[in-house]
Scaffold this motif. Structure first.
Motif, PDB file in Angstrom:
ATOM      1  N   GLY A   6      38.047  -6.491  32.674  1.00  0.00           N
ATOM      2  CA  GLY A   6      38.453  -7.786  32.148  1.00  0.00           C
ATOM      3  C   GLY A   6      39.859  -7.824  31.567  1.00  0.00           C
ATOM      4  O   GLY A   6      40.288  -8.867  31.075  1.00  0.00           O
ATOM      5  N   ARG A   7      40.590  -6.734  31.633  1.00  0.00           N
ATOM      6  CA  ARG A   7      41.956  -6.683  31.127  1.00  0.00           C
ATOM      7  C   ARG A   7      42.917  -6.355  32.263  1.00  0.00           C
ATOM      8  O   ARG A   7      42.532  -5.708  33.244  1.00  0.00           O
ATOM      9  CB  ARG A   7      42.085  -5.647  30.005  1.00  0.00           C
ATOM     10  CG  ARG A   7      41.229  -5.978  28.788  1.00  0.00           C
ATOM     11  CD  ARG A   7      41.400  -4.926  27.695  1.00  0.00           C
ATOM     12  NE  ARG A   7      40.596  -5.247  26.527  1.00  0.00           N
ATOM     13  CZ  ARG A   7      40.969  -6.054  25.544  1.00  0.00           C
ATOM     14  NH1 ARG A   7      42.165  -6.607  25.578  1.00  0.00           N
ATOM     15  NH2 ARG A   7      40.175  -6.295  24.524  1.00  0.00           N
ATOM     16  N   TYR A   8      44.162  -6.778  32.116  1.00  0.00           N
ATOM     17  CA  TYR A   8      45.153  -6.571  33.168  1.00  0.00           C
ATOM     18  C   TYR A   8      46.150  -5.492  32.760  1.00  0.00           C
ATOM     19  O   TYR A   8      46.561  -5.415  31.598  1.00  0.00           O
ATOM     20  CB  TYR A   8      45.886  -7.878  33.471  1.00  0.00           C
ATOM     21  CG  TYR A   8      45.015  -8.896  34.179  1.00  0.00           C
ATOM     22  CD1 TYR A   8      44.876  -8.868  35.559  1.00  0.00           C
ATOM     23  CD2 TYR A   8      44.322  -9.864  33.455  1.00  0.00           C
ATOM     24  CE1 TYR A   8      44.075  -9.791  36.219  1.00  0.00           C
ATOM     25  CE2 TYR A   8      43.518 -10.785  34.103  1.00  0.00           C
ATOM     26  CZ  TYR A   8      43.398 -10.741  35.483  1.00  0.00           C
ATOM     27  OH  TYR A   8      42.597 -11.646  36.127  1.00  0.00           O
ATOM     28  N   PHE A   9      46.551  -4.692  33.759  1.00  0.00           N
ATOM     29  CA  PHE A   9      47.411  -3.549  33.473  1.00  0.00           C
ATOM     30  C   PHE A   9      48.588  -3.479  34.431  1.00  0.00           C
ATOM     31  O   PHE A   9      48.495  -3.858  35.597  1.00  0.00           O
ATOM     32  CB  PHE A   9      46.598  -2.245  33.569  1.00  0.00           C
ATOM     33  CG  PHE A   9      45.548  -2.120  32.512  1.00  0.00           C
ATOM     34  CD1 PHE A   9      45.854  -1.566  31.275  1.00  0.00           C
ATOM     35  CD2 PHE A   9      44.260  -2.582  32.742  1.00  0.00           C
ATOM     36  CE1 PHE A   9      44.891  -1.462  30.288  1.00  0.00           C
ATOM     37  CE2 PHE A   9      43.290  -2.482  31.758  1.00  0.00           C
ATOM     38  CZ  PHE A   9      43.607  -1.918  30.525  1.00  0.00           C
ATOM     39  N   TRP A  10      49.710  -2.965  33.886  1.00  0.00           N
ATOM     40  CA  TRP A  10      50.909  -2.647  34.648  1.00  0.00           C
ATOM     41  C   TRP A  10      51.174  -1.149  34.550  1.00  0.00           C
ATOM     42  O   TRP A  10      50.410  -0.397  33.939  1.00  0.00           O
ATOM     43  CB  TRP A  10      52.111  -3.412  34.086  1.00  0.00           C
ATOM     44  CG  TRP A  10      52.185  -4.855  34.491  1.00  0.00           C
ATOM     45  CD1 TRP A  10      51.628  -5.446  35.590  1.00  0.00           C
ATOM     46  CD2 TRP A  10      52.883  -5.905  33.793  1.00  0.00           C
ATOM     47  NE1 TRP A  10      51.932  -6.783  35.628  1.00  0.00           N
ATOM     48  CE2 TRP A  10      52.704  -7.091  34.540  1.00  0.00           C
ATOM     49  CE3 TRP A  10      53.652  -5.948  32.631  1.00  0.00           C
ATOM     50  CZ2 TRP A  10      53.258  -8.313  34.152  1.00  0.00           C
ATOM     51  CZ3 TRP A  10      54.205  -7.151  32.231  1.00  0.00           C
ATOM     52  CH2 TRP A  10      54.009  -8.324  32.989  1.00  0.00           C
ATOM     53  N   ASP A  11      52.292  -0.754  35.105  1.00  0.00           N
ATOM     54  CA  ASP A  11      52.690   0.648  35.209  1.00  0.00           C
ATOM     55  C   ASP A  11      52.620   1.372  33.864  1.00  0.00           C
ATOM     56  O   ASP A  11      53.155   0.912  32.860  1.00  0.00           O
ATOM     57  CB  ASP A  11      54.125   0.704  35.740  1.00  0.00           C
ATOM     58  CG  ASP A  11      54.481   2.042  36.322  1.00  0.00           C
ATOM     59  OD1 ASP A  11      54.392   3.045  35.594  1.00  0.00           O
ATOM     60  OD2 ASP A  11      54.861   2.103  37.510  1.00  0.00           O
ATOM     61  N   GLY A  12      51.965   2.541  33.866  1.00  0.00           N
ATOM     62  CA  GLY A  12      51.843   3.310  32.638  1.00  0.00           C
ATOM     63  C   GLY A  12      53.141   3.917  32.158  1.00  0.00           C
ATOM     64  O   GLY A  12      53.273   4.301  30.987  1.00  0.00           O
ATOM     65  N   ALA A  13      54.137   4.000  33.058  1.00  0.00           N
ATOM     66  CA  ALA A  13      55.411   4.616  32.678  1.00  0.00           C
ATOM     67  C   ALA A  13      56.176   3.794  31.652  1.00  0.00           C
ATOM     68  O   ALA A  13      57.106   4.300  31.019  1.00  0.00           O
ATOM     69  CB  ALA A  13      56.276   4.833  33.919  1.00  0.00           C
ATOM     70  N   TYR A  14      55.795   2.524  31.461  1.00  0.00           N
ATOM     71  CA  TYR A  14      56.457   1.713  30.444  1.00  0.00           C
ATOM     72  C   TYR A  14      56.124   2.192  29.031  1.00  0.00           C
ATOM     73  O   TYR A  14      56.910   1.979  28.106  1.00  0.00           O
ATOM     74  CB  TYR A  14      56.050   0.244  30.566  1.00  0.00           C
ATOM     75  CG  TYR A  14      56.619  -0.464  31.767  1.00  0.00           C
ATOM     76  CD1 TYR A  14      57.983  -0.675  31.906  1.00  0.00           C
ATOM     77  CD2 TYR A  14      55.780  -0.946  32.780  1.00  0.00           C
ATOM     78  CE1 TYR A  14      58.512  -1.328  33.004  1.00  0.00           C
ATOM     79  CE2 TYR A  14      56.303  -1.610  33.889  1.00  0.00           C
ATOM     80  CZ  TYR A  14      57.659  -1.792  33.997  1.00  0.00           C
ATOM     81  OH  TYR A  14      58.185  -2.438  35.091  1.00  0.00           O
ATOM     82  N   THR A  15      54.963   2.820  28.850  1.00  0.00           N
ATOM     83  CA  THR A  15      54.499   3.119  27.494  1.00  0.00           C
ATOM     84  C   THR A  15      54.155   4.583  27.245  1.00  0.00           C
ATOM     85  O   THR A  15      54.141   5.025  26.095  1.00  0.00           O
ATOM     86  CB  THR A  15      53.254   2.268  27.160  1.00  0.00           C
ATOM     87  OG1 THR A  15      52.277   2.422  28.211  1.00  0.00           O
ATOM     88  CG2 THR A  15      53.625   0.796  27.016  1.00  0.00           C
ATOM     89  N   ALA A  16      53.856   5.351  28.280  1.00  0.00           N
ATOM     90  CA  ALA A  16      53.514   6.773  28.106  1.00  0.00           C
ATOM     91  C   ALA A  16      53.899   7.508  29.381  1.00  0.00           C
ATOM     92  O   ALA A  16      53.137   7.535  30.334  1.00  0.00           O
ATOM     93  CB  ALA A  16      52.027   6.950  27.817  1.00  0.00           C
ATOM     94  N   ASN A  17      55.093   8.093  29.386  1.00  0.00           N
ATOM     95  CA  ASN A  17      55.608   8.649  30.640  1.00  0.00           C
ATOM     96  C   ASN A  17      56.177  10.053  30.444  1.00  0.00           C
ATOM     97  O   ASN A  17      57.396  10.232  30.346  1.00  0.00           O
ATOM     98  CB  ASN A  17      56.699   7.717  31.195  1.00  0.00           C
ATOM     99  CG  ASN A  17      57.056   8.055  32.622  1.00  0.00           C
ATOM    100  OD1 ASN A  17      56.261   8.619  33.360  1.00  0.00           O
ATOM    101  ND2 ASN A  17      58.269   7.721  33.031  1.00  0.00           N
TER     102      ASN A  17
END
Length: 345
Positions: free
Chosen positions: A193-204
């Motif tokens: 039920g939640r939408y996600f983008w690239d993880g590299a924006y926040t933990a890379n």
């Protein structure tokens, strides 16, 4: 190949970087070749997440040979497919010669197109060739049930901008696609039920989960994104490239700063929080930097894979891992071989 019954435990933290993740493939190929190493936890974002789950799935099915084979199959397919595999298939479908555009204009027209028109316009049916490739190569049910390594995959929640770390029992094709979802190229990925983008924006890549959980006390960070540049970027492709380096490199610098701050504040107390801080203080870090290879590549090569570049990055990654092992293997389990504060803060 070395034969020994005593293995040294090691975590891997795999940074994302699009097609430049082929460097990490080379590092992993060399690490898997060395039977002295026992892999424990593996974290990743974006291309690092893809490499992480391919590694784990291969180990789960056929051990080290299986992991090396699966990684090779993936990157060979990416190199063969070129721009279509990178998620630019909707534009290819319009009949544009992406390779010619990239070589002539350094990706500027691609950048303009994807920033002027959203992926919901360019690609209304959300076609993503990465889904087909991952589904073919990875048995996610088996991975969740029997992964021989702990997995930590980062994605960025669209509504809050916060990092979400998916662990082994949560890993699915959608989780990996979410971790690699550049918002100007792909539709956001919905999970629970939640939408996600690239993880590299926040933990890379994510590092603290590897430290906090009970496991290896040594973590090797494989950095893909080059840090800093001495000259001022003045044309559009170079400006965009430097912005990408800043945006996708900052999470690693931020986490390194946090770790150093927590180490500095550690006191000899007995509460749970202090116990976790002591784990951070004792944790040993190691580092392989792809910057010497990736900083030389022209803007746009992260999104437009080229077989020659991928092959060269693989070779560079293997060579870097070989050199690192020769210099530092005896330090694993004893001391850090990188100063986080000096390198990232």
């Amino acid at each position: 190949m070395l034969a020994t019954t005593q293995r040294t435990s090691l975590n891997l933290a795999l940074q994302g970087g699009g097609a430049h993740g082929a460097f990490t493939w080379g590092v992993l190929d060399r690490v898997l070749e060395d039977n002295r190493l026992e892999l424990d936890g593996v974290s990743g974002a974006s291309a690092g997440a893809v490499n992480a789950v391919l590694l784990a799935a291969g180990l789960c099915e056929q051990g080290r040979i299986g992991a090396r084979t699966k990684l090779r199959e993936f990157w060979t397919d990416v190199a063969r497919s070129g721009p279509a595999q990178s998620g630019l298939a909707p534009i290819v479908g319009l009949g544009l010669d992406l390779e010619g555009i990239r070589r002539s204009f350094h990706g500027t027209l691609i950048d303009v197109a994807t920033r002027t028109l959203s992926p919901y316009q360019l690609n209304p049916f959300d076609y993503n060739p990465l889904r087909e490739l991952l589904t073919r190569l990875i048995d996610f049910d088996r991975l969740r049930a029997a992964s021989p390594v702990r997995l930590y995959i980062a994605a960025t929640e669209v509504s809050t901008g916060e990092s979400r770390i998916f662990r082994t029992h949560e890993i699915s094709c959608d989780v990996v696609l979410a971790s690699a979802c550049l918002p100007h190229l792909h539709h956001a990925v919905q999970i629970d039920g939640r939408y996600f983008w690239d993880g590299a924006y926040t933990a890379n890549p994510p590092i603290l989960p590897l430290v906090h959980d009970d496991g290896s006390h040594d973590t090797l960070i494989i950095q893909i994104i080059a840090t800093g540049r001495t000259d001022l970027p003045v044309d559009a492709p170079d400006i965009a490239e430097q912005l990408n380096r800043i945006i996708f490199g900052e999470p690693l610098r931020r986490e390194a700063r946090l770790i150093e701050e927590m180490r500095a504040r550690t006191r000899a107390t007995i509460d749970i929080a202090a116990f976790r801080k002591r784990r951070i203080k004792r944790h040993r870090f190691h580092h392989i930097d792809a910057g010497a290879s990736t900083s030389k590549l022209s803007p746009g090569t992260r999104l437009s894979p080229d077989s020659r570049i991928i092959g060269k990055l693989f070779d560079d990654g293997r060579n870097a891992a070989t050199a690192w092992l020769e210099r530092n293997f005896d330090s694993i389990g004893r001391r850090s071989t990188v100063d986080l504060a000096a390198e990232f803060t």
